[in-house]
Design a protein around this motif. Structure first.
Motif, PDB file in Angstrom:
ATOM      1  N   VAL A 615       0.888  -1.360  -0.268  1.00 54.57           N
ATOM      2  CA  VAL A 615       0.573  -0.022  -0.357  1.00 54.57           C
ATOM      3  C   VAL A 615       0.703   1.332   0.260  1.00 54.57           C
ATOM      4  O   VAL A 615       0.793   2.357  -0.547  1.00 54.57           O
ATOM      5  CB  VAL A 615      -1.021  -0.357   1.270  1.00 54.57           C
ATOM      6  N   LEU A 616       1.818   1.285   1.402  1.00 59.30           N
ATOM      7  CA  LEU A 616       2.726   2.332   1.054  1.00 59.30           C
ATOM      8  C   LEU A 616       4.126   2.712   0.310  1.00 59.30           C
ATOM      9  O   LEU A 616       4.160   0.771  -0.176  1.00 59.30           O
ATOM     10  CB  LEU A 616       2.905   2.877   2.606  1.00 59.30           C
ATOM     11  N   PRO A 617       4.162   3.320  -0.449  1.00 62.59           N
ATOM     12  CA  PRO A 617       5.776   3.162  -1.126  1.00 62.59           C
ATOM     13  C   PRO A 617       6.292   2.828  -0.253  1.00 62.59           C
ATOM     14  O   PRO A 617       6.194   2.982   1.333  1.00 62.59           O
ATOM     15  CB  PRO A 617       6.001   4.738  -1.448  1.00 62.59           C
ATOM     16  N   VAL A 618       7.527   1.705  -0.820  1.00 63.34           N
ATOM     17  CA  VAL A 618       8.576   1.231   0.101  1.00 63.34           C
ATOM     18  C   VAL A 618       9.355   2.199   0.706  1.00 63.34           C
ATOM     19  O   VAL A 618       9.281   1.619   2.173  1.00 63.34           O
ATOM     20  CB  VAL A 618       9.575   0.661  -0.466  1.00 63.34           C
ATOM     21  N   ASN A 619      10.396   3.220   0.451  1.00 60.10           N
ATOM     22  CA  ASN A 619      10.252   4.022   1.084  1.00 60.10           C
ATOM     23  C   ASN A 619       9.875   4.708   2.794  1.00 60.10           C
ATOM     24  O   ASN A 619      10.136   4.521   4.015  1.00 60.10           O
ATOM     25  CB  ASN A 619      11.395   5.335   0.635  1.00 60.10           C
ATOM     26  N   ILE A 620       8.743   4.993   2.217  1.00 53.82           N
ATOM     27  CA  ILE A 620       7.665   5.699   3.652  1.00 53.82           C
ATOM     28  C   ILE A 620       7.350   4.810   3.940  1.00 53.82           C
ATOM     29  O   ILE A 620       7.440   4.851   5.631  1.00 53.82           O
ATOM     30  CB  ILE A 620       6.060   6.309   2.815  1.00 53.82           C
ATOM     31  N   TYR A 621       6.728   3.383   4.064  1.00 52.19           N
ATOM     32  CA  TYR A 621       6.866   2.260   4.672  1.00 52.19           C
ATOM     33  C   TYR A 621       7.729   1.611   5.700  1.00 52.19           C
ATOM     34  O   TYR A 621       7.841   1.623   7.260  1.00 52.19           O
ATOM     35  CB  TYR A 621       6.707   0.661   3.759  1.00 52.19           C
ATOM     36  N   CYS A 622       9.066   1.410   5.020  1.00 52.41           N
ATOM     37  CA  CYS A 622      10.308   1.526   6.039  1.00 52.41           C
ATOM     38  C   CYS A 622      10.638   2.528   7.051  1.00 52.41           C
ATOM     39  O   CYS A 622      10.729   1.837   7.836  1.00 52.41           O
ATOM     40  CB  CYS A 622      11.544   1.196   5.088  1.00 52.41           C
ATOM     41  N   LYS A 623      10.392   3.678   6.920  1.00 52.53           N
ATOM     42  CA  LYS A 623      10.615   4.504   7.767  1.00 52.53           C
ATOM     43  C   LYS A 623       9.507   5.067   8.757  1.00 52.53           C
ATOM     44  O   LYS A 623       9.689   4.917   9.979  1.00 52.53           O
ATOM     45  CB  LYS A 623      10.394   5.471   6.699  1.00 52.53           C
ATOM     46  N   ALA A 624       8.245   3.992   8.481  1.00 54.04           N
ATOM     47  CA  ALA A 624       7.069   4.388   9.408  1.00 54.04           C
ATOM     48  C   ALA A 624       7.163   3.558  10.663  1.00 54.04           C
ATOM     49  O   ALA A 624       7.380   3.591  11.779  1.00 54.04           O
ATOM     50  CB  ALA A 624       5.449   4.331   8.407  1.00 54.04           C
ATOM     51  N   ILE A 625       7.838   1.980   9.522  1.00 57.00           N
ATOM     52  CA  ILE A 625       7.602   0.553  10.809  1.00 57.00           C
ATOM     53  C   ILE A 625       9.220   1.288  11.622  1.00 57.00           C
ATOM     54  O   ILE A 625       9.027   0.684  12.572  1.00 57.00           O
ATOM     55  CB  ILE A 625       7.946  -0.472   9.992  1.00 57.00           C
ATOM     56  N   GLY A 626      10.135   1.171  10.610  1.00 59.70           N
ATOM     57  CA  GLY A 626      11.364   2.034  11.706  1.00 59.70           C
ATOM     58  C   GLY A 626      11.642   2.781  12.480  1.00 59.70           C
ATOM     59  O   GLY A 626      11.566   2.687  13.358  1.00 59.70           O
ATOM     60  N   THR A 627      10.383   3.640  12.729  1.00 52.00           N
ATOM     61  CA  THR A 627      10.148   4.812  13.668  1.00 52.00           C
ATOM     62  C   THR A 627       9.867   4.571  15.193  1.00 52.00           C
ATOM     63  O   THR A 627       9.977   4.402  15.547  1.00 52.00           O
ATOM     64  CB  THR A 627       9.275   5.946  12.675  1.00 52.00           C
ATOM     65  N   LEU A 628       8.432   3.211  14.477  1.00 48.53           N
ATOM     66  CA  LEU A 628       7.560   2.597  15.447  1.00 48.53           C
ATOM     67  C   LEU A 628       8.373   1.656  16.561  1.00 48.53           C
ATOM     68  O   LEU A 628       8.259   1.366  17.319  1.00 48.53           O
ATOM     69  CB  LEU A 628       6.776   1.990  14.967  1.00 48.53           C
ATOM     70  N   LEU A 629       9.922   0.820  15.152  1.00 47.62           N
ATOM     71  CA  LEU A 629      10.538   0.162  15.870  1.00 47.62           C
ATOM     72  C   LEU A 629      11.498   0.216  17.069  1.00 47.62           C
ATOM     73  O   LEU A 629      11.324   0.020  18.088  1.00 47.62           O
ATOM     74  CB  LEU A 629      10.993  -0.930  15.045  1.00 47.62           C
ATOM     75  N   ASN A 630      11.452   2.218  16.572  1.00 49.27           N
ATOM     76  CA  ASN A 630      12.416   2.718  17.174  1.00 49.27           C
ATOM     77  C   ASN A 630      12.134   2.724  18.895  1.00 49.27           C
ATOM     78  O   ASN A 630      12.554   3.362  19.217  1.00 49.27           O
ATOM     79  CB  ASN A 630      13.202   3.150  16.653  1.00 49.27           C
ATOM     80  N   THR A 631      10.920   3.369  18.810  1.00 53.35           N
ATOM     81  CA  THR A 631       9.869   4.115  19.275  1.00 53.35           C
ATOM     82  C   THR A 631      10.224   3.213  20.319  1.00 53.35           C
ATOM     83  O   THR A 631      10.519   2.910  21.736  1.00 53.35           O
ATOM     84  CB  THR A 631       8.610   4.598  19.433  1.00 53.35           C
ATOM     85  N   ALA A 632       9.817   1.910  20.744  1.00 55.44           N
ATOM     86  CA  ALA A 632       9.848   0.566  21.418  1.00 55.44           C
ATOM     87  C   ALA A 632      11.613   0.262  22.174  1.00 55.44           C
ATOM     88  O   ALA A 632      11.047  -0.132  22.745  1.00 55.44           O
ATOM     89  CB  ALA A 632       8.758  -0.340  20.865  1.00 55.44           C
ATOM     90  N   ILE A 633      12.123   0.307  20.717  1.00 57.87           N
ATOM     91  CA  ILE A 633      13.788   0.073  21.537  1.00 57.87           C
ATOM     92  C   ILE A 633      14.081   0.889  22.838  1.00 57.87           C
ATOM     93  O   ILE A 633      14.502   0.872  23.480  1.00 57.87           O
ATOM     94  CB  ILE A 633      14.713  -0.013  20.122  1.00 57.87           C
ATOM     95  N   SER A 634      14.007   2.315  22.350  1.00 61.74           N
ATOM     96  CA  SER A 634      14.235   3.340  23.183  1.00 61.74           C
ATOM     97  C   SER A 634      13.397   3.165  24.046  1.00 61.74           C
ATOM     98  O   SER A 634      14.265   3.482  25.319  1.00 61.74           O
ATOM     99  CB  SER A 634      13.931   4.830  22.474  1.00 61.74           C
ATOM    100  N   GLU A 635      11.805   2.760  24.078  1.00 63.76           N
ATOM    101  CA  GLU A 635      11.566   2.451  25.556  1.00 63.76           C
ATOM    102  C   GLU A 635      12.481   1.885  25.988  1.00 63.76           C
ATOM    103  O   GLU A 635      12.514   1.815  27.560  1.00 63.76           O
ATOM    104  CB  GLU A 635       9.849   2.584  25.483  1.00 63.76           C
ATOM    105  N   LEU A 636      12.896   0.447  25.745  1.00 66.99           N
ATOM    106  CA  LEU A 636      13.293  -0.168  26.348  1.00 66.99           C
ATOM    107  C   LEU A 636      14.273  -0.284  26.764  1.00 66.99           C
ATOM    108  O   LEU A 636      14.965  -0.252  27.840  1.00 66.99           O
ATOM    109  CB  LEU A 636      12.978  -1.376  25.691  1.00 66.99           C
ATOM    110  N   ILE A 637      15.142   0.842  25.885  1.00 69.94           N
ATOM    111  CA  ILE A 637      16.788   1.054  26.266  1.00 69.94           C
ATOM    112  C   ILE A 637      16.232   2.151  27.455  1.00 69.94           C
ATOM    113  O   ILE A 637      17.144   1.771  28.680  1.00 69.94           O
ATOM    114  CB  ILE A 637      17.227   1.892  25.354  1.00 69.94           C
TER     115      ILE A 637
END
Length: 752
Positions: A615-637
């Motif tokens: 659905v999303l363009p590949v670059n937007i998809y990766c940025k969106a999923i990466g941003t959310l995953l980064n949020t979880a990782i930042s909270e854990l760290i």
């Protein structure tokens, strides 16, 4: 009195002369003479005073007598006039009753008018308050109402309506099928002095009494409501003219089969003319109504036309001509036939007298077809656009870099192509040589990335293209109107879609992604849409076309998607908040809760990755999923860094949680349906997840000894130094290791 005065004057003169003669010879008695003269003068004055008094008295008596005679004459004259008016009233009323009895209504109306004039003359008399005058005035009013009543009765016999029941709702064709009008012209009278038929006699009498307009108005209202209006509105209704007797004509409504949704102008004109021609031939053409007092001719058809034309013309425009306006510019040329039919229709009405010579409401509307076409087209376009905007958005179409808007072939601008060719001939060699030395742009330049947009938005853009193409072949006024309608489409999208689908955009990540793509798709094509049509539209220089709308649509798409991203972040942080700050993981309950929170986050990311896949363009998809995953990782760290004491068991289990993320985190990057093609993006996780290397480093530290940590710090130049600050690293060492000399030595080496 005058004779007597003359005699006295002569006697006085003779006496003075005698006295004068007697006393002239004798001058000796001068004093005696003077005394006598004075005495005579006094006598004269006294005599004159008596004469004047007598004369004044006689004149006063004469004037008084004259005034009495004049007053008596005026009184006698007034009485004579009164008697004359009474005689005229009596004669007129007598003739009125005779004519009314004989149904000679014109004579009755005229005689009633004479009687009314006589009463009005009596009212002007100074004793108009006499009971006689009041009685006559009352009588003339009663007789007028009597005459009007008889005329009304006769009119009802000559024009008989058969109408639907008052309980019937006039909402369908069937409700009007019982409508019929019976017209009876009436026969000639036996009296040869009255050659006209009964109907014109009734109409002329009504006109004399000032009631014709009122009667025709009531007739016109029923005619329009129950016959003309249904014939205009319903294509299946037709009028049938039949004769039931020599003097009777019947107009009735019949139903025919038709598939038309709206009446055709030619059919409407034919049906209306059938009704009005029948009235004209059998009722109104017959005769003009002579208004004797005003000395002018008045046609009943003119009265009826004045009363119903405005409402009837508005109905024809609203129910017929509006729907006859072409929906495509190629059909405008064919509309000349409708214009001619409209002109003939109004011409027929003018010929029969229903329409004034300067009235042309329908013809003006029909001739202004270009303006109406533009207005109707604009209205239809806006309605269609709004319908697309409020339709379901989950039906999508795939956009590829090869996708291009299907713009029809446009005519070459006048003169532009010729000048361009001449210019190319003059500078052709230089241009060819310079182009050979320049780098060519990639074929994918200015192409949209692969994504999915709503089918409704794709149709909306096609609608805009089609409308602009219509503008190219239209008149300048129409072209400008259509151009701004297309701009209004995009303004409407900007306002309607975010409001109408607001709840769905917040609840459904799939639709939020589609809306993001929709806005970017529209913004992308608005960049060039204006330039493609600019040479073909009669717009002034300086018009922005559509470029000015681009930033707004980009912001609209970004806002919608960022709102969904914030919702996903909030859900993720809420799940991680149940992990009890990742402390005391040596307790099985705490570890189970923390492990569950991590698994829920991974599951949330997998679900989003599946929803946004393809659905999303590949670059937007990766940025969106990466941003959310980064949020979880930042909270854990952050939670790990806040721990003051980490036991060996805690460290192992924290490391297990970190490894769970590092192992399963890349697997949520699935922008494409083909799994083999997704490996590339799974390997590029550090590009999209800012804290990815930090997570790997902290996972290593949780299972390392002091020397390994110091070696990886490498005097502030190792990978640990890139992920943590000195204070963060020291704090983590203090939490992991007990206070010993080795720890102190290691802490001393954590410097940059």
């Amino acid at each position: 009195g005058l004779v007597h005065l003359t005699v006295v004057s002569e006697e006085v003169t003779d006496m003075i002369n005698k006295k004068y003669i007697e006393f002239i010879p004798s001058m000796e008695g001068a004093e005696e003479l003077l005394d006598q003269v004075e005495s005579v003068s006094k006598d004269i004055d006294l005599l004159k005073s008596c004469i004047e008094n007598e004369v004044q008295q006689n004149l006063h008596d004469a004037v008084t007598e004259y005034a009495k005679l004049k007053q008596q004459l005026e009184k006698n004259t007034a009485v004579i006039d009164l008697l004359q008016h009474l005689q005229e009233f009596d004669t007129a009323i007598e003739e009125y009753h005779r004519a009314l009895q004989e149904k000679n209504y014109v004579v009755a109306a005229k005689q009633h008018g004479k009687a009314r004039a006589s009463v009005n003359a009596l009212k002007a008399w100074k004793d108009s308050e006499l009971p006689l005058v009041r009685s006559l005035s009352s009588e003339i009013t009663i007789q007028r109402e009597n005459l009007i009543y008889h005329l009304g009765e006769e009119w009802q016999k000559l024009a008989v309506w058969k109408l639907p029941s008052t309980k019937t709702e006039l909402t369908s064709v069937k409700s009007f099928l019982k409508t019929a009008l019976h017209l009876n012209r009436g026969g000639s009278k036996g009296d040869e002095s009255v050659p006209h038929a009964l109907l014109p006699s009734i109409l002329q009498a009504l006109s004399i009494q000032g009631e014709l307009h009122k009667k025709i108005k009531l007739f016109g209202q029923v005619l329009f409501k129950y016959m003309l209006k249904p014939l205009i509105i319903y294509p299946s209704l037709v009028v049938e003219v039949s004769s039931q007797a020599e003097q009777e004509t019947v107009l009735s409504l019949q139903c025919t089969e038709t598939k038309a949704d709206h009446p055709d102008p030619s059919q409407v004109y034919t049906k209306v003319l059938t009704v009005l021609k029948t009235l004209h031939e059998h009722v109104f053409v017959c005769h003009c109504i002579q208004q004797a007092v005003l000395k002018k001719v008045e046609k009943v058809s003119e009265i009826l036309g004045d009363l119903i034309w405005e409402e009837m013309s508005e109905c024809i425009i609203r129910e017929c001509l509006v729907h006859s306006i072409p929906t495509n510019s190629s059909q405008l040329a064919e509309y000349s036939e409708v214009i001619k039919q409209t002109e003939d229709f109004e011409g027929s009405l003018k010929k029969m007298g229903y329409l004034a010579g300067d009235s042309a409401d329908l013809l003006k509307y029909a001739r202004n077809v270009n303006c109406h076409f533009a207005s109707k087209k604009c209205q239809d376009v806006i309605v269609a656009a709004r319908k697309l905007m409020t339709s379901e958005m989950h039906n999508t179409v795939k956009i590829t870099p090869e996708y291009k808007l299907s713009i029809p072939k446009l005519p070459s601008p006048s003169g532009g192509e010729k000048e361009r060719k001449e210019s190319c001939k003059k500078s052709g060699h230089y241009d060819q040589q310079s182009l050979e030395n320049e780098k060519q742009l990639s074929p994918s330049t200015l192409c949209l990335p692969v994504c999915r947009i709503s089918e409704s938005v794709h149709q909306l853009m096609d609608l805009a293209i089609q409308t602009l193409s219509e503008a190219v072949g239209s008149s300048p006024q129409c072209a400008v109107q259509l151009f701004y309608t297309v701009r209004n489409i995009f303004h409407l999208f900007y306002d309607v879609v975010p409001t109408y689908h607001k709840d769905n955009f917040l609840k459904l990540p799939h639709l939020a992604a589609i809306q993001h793509n929709n806005c970017m798709f529209i913004a992308h094509h608005l960049l060039t849409l204006g330039f493609q049509f600019k040479p073909h539209l009669p717009l002034k220089d300086g018009v922005a076309y559509f470029v000015d709308l681009v930033p707004g649509f980009r912001r609209l798409g970004a806002r919608c998607f960022m709102a969904q991203m914030n919702i996903q972040k909030a859900e993720m942080l809420e799940r991680l908040s149940t992990a009890r700050n990742f402390s005391n993981l040596d307790d099985e309950d705490n570890y189970s809760v923390a492990s569950k929170a991590i698994r829920q986050v991974i599951h949330q990311l997998r679900r989003l990755g599946k929803v946004w896949q393809d659905v999303l363009p590949v670059n937007i998809y990766c940025k969106a999923i990466g941003t959310l995953l980064n949020t979880a990782i930042s909270e854990l760290i952050n939670k790990i860094m806040m721990l003051e004491d980490i036991s060996n068991m805690d460290g192992e289990r924290l490391r297990t949680l970190c490894q769970t993320i590092t192992e399963e985190g890349p697997l949520v990057f699935n922008p494409l349906p083909d799994e083999n093609k997704n490996k590339k993006y799974q390997e590029e996780v550090p590009v999209y997840v800012k804290k990815w290397m930090t997570l790997k480093e902290i996972s290593m530290v949780l299972n390392a000894n002091l020397q390994e940590i110091v070696d990886r710090w490498a005097e502030g130049k190792g990978p640990l130094a890139l992920a943590f600050s000195c204070n963060e690293m020291k704090s983590l060492i203090r939490a992991l290791f007990k206070n010993t000399e080795r720890r102190a030595a290691a802490l001393a080496k954590i410097v940059k």
